[in-house]
Enzyme design. Sequence first.
Site, short mmCIF file in Angstrom:
data_model
loop_
_atom_site.label_atom_id
_atom_site.label_comp_id
_atom_site.label_asym_id
_atom_site.label_seq_id
_atom_site.Cartn_x
_atom_site.Cartn_y
_atom_site.Cartn_z
N LYS A 26 0.97 -1.00 -0.13
CA LYS A 26 -0.11 0.01 0.04
C LYS A 26 0.84 1.23 -0.08
O LYS A 26 0.65 2.33 -0.66
CB LYS A 26 -1.00 0.03 1.27
CG LYS A 26 -1.75 -1.16 1.24
CD LYS A 26 -2.98 -1.05 2.37
CE LYS A 26 -2.48 -0.94 3.87
NZ LYS A 26 -1.87 -2.29 4.20
N ARG A 85 11.29 -6.54 4.76
CA ARG A 85 11.42 -5.39 4.62
C ARG A 85 12.32 -4.55 5.42
O ARG A 85 12.55 -4.80 6.69
CB ARG A 85 10.01 -4.64 4.86
CG ARG A 85 9.94 -3.10 4.87
CD ARG A 85 8.51 -2.77 4.66
NE ARG A 85 7.66 -3.05 5.68
CZ ARG A 85 6.30 -2.84 5.96
NH1 ARG A 85 5.69 -2.41 4.75
NH2 ARG A 85 5.71 -2.94 6.82
N ARG A 133 -0.12 -9.03 13.69
CA ARG A 133 -0.68 -7.81 12.64
C ARG A 133 -1.64 -8.61 11.68
O ARG A 133 -2.61 -8.10 11.28
CB ARG A 133 0.69 -7.22 12.13
CG ARG A 133 1.28 -6.53 12.82
CD ARG A 133 2.57 -5.76 12.40
NE ARG A 133 2.30 -4.91 11.22
CZ ARG A 133 3.02 -4.53 10.25
NH1 ARG A 133 4.46 -5.17 10.27
NH2 ARG A 133 2.73 -3.75 9.39
N ARG A 191 -9.32 0.96 9.20
CA ARG A 191 -8.91 -0.45 9.70
C ARG A 191 -9.81 -1.41 10.19
O ARG A 191 -9.76 -2.54 10.51
CB ARG A 191 -7.61 -0.47 10.65
CG ARG A 191 -6.12 -0.19 10.35
CD ARG A 191 -5.58 -1.23 9.51
NE ARG A 191 -4.23 -1.56 9.95
CZ ARG A 191 -3.21 -1.00 9.52
NH1 ARG A 191 -3.10 0.06 8.82
NH2 ARG A 191 -2.04 -1.32 9.88
N ARG A 195 11.60 -1.95 10.55
CA ARG A 195 10.33 -1.45 11.80
C ARG A 195 10.24 -2.40 12.80
O ARG A 195 10.32 -3.78 12.68
CB ARG A 195 9.17 -1.62 10.87
CG ARG A 195 9.11 -0.29 10.20
CD ARG A 195 7.70 -0.28 9.56
NE ARG A 195 6.59 -0.67 9.92
CZ ARG A 195 5.36 -0.52 9.36
NH1 ARG A 195 5.30 -0.01 8.19
NH2 ARG A 195 4.30 -0.86 9.99
#
Length: 214
Positions: A13, A127, A165, A88, A154
């Site tokens: 996204k 990532r 998550r 969300r 992160r």
Amino acid sequence: MRIVLLGAPGAGKGTQSQLLVKAHGVPQISTGDLLRDAVAKRTELGTRAKAAMDSGKLVDDATVLGMIRERLSKPDAVNGFILDGFPRNIAQAEALEKMLKELGTPLNSVVLMNLDLGILFRRLTGRRICEECGKVFNVFTSPPPSGKHRLMQRPDDKEEVIGKRLEVYEAQTKPLIKYYEAAGLLRVVDADADVDTVFKSIDRAVLKPAPVKQ
Ligand code: AMP
């Protein structure tokens, strides 16, 4: 252009939002980025949000909605926006609908970026973000040129948090698919392709006129 990019963490996204910003000149509004910024600046809101973020849970609706209301009222959002990571859950979607109704600027479309769970897991664990320029890389699929960037992971991309998550996405965010389908706003794109191909699919999807509701 007033759109929502919907999809699990790792669906791409953020990357696609940045391309849409360049192509359409409207701002990306990422609640994740706004929250990370508040955490980095140690504001009161950031301090409140940090524990939920670090454990992969959602930050409370009142905090997120306050942040969104403030962001949408800025002048650069007048001509449109790309919402990334918001809403969300159903309560946030309802609040957004109400907010936009008051402003007389309803959503044009909601794009669901569809991706297999196994691929999501690899994207998230791989990532890395450059601390200096903010560019996003992936140690498996798009490693950075050596020595040029200062990479960080992160805290919520650590393997133990990712499971949570994805669980939160399944339980709280996925119901938005039906919600926006019923509103006639949903467009679905395959997010398992290279960045440019996905971008073209999104661009085509948002330009499609909404189906006429009976
Ligand atoms: P993201 O960068 O969108 O993956 O968001 C990172 C984290 O910020 C999430 O795991 C949540 O803890 C929090 N967050 C971001 N957007 C929202 C939202 N709309 N509602 C609640 N929490 C959010």
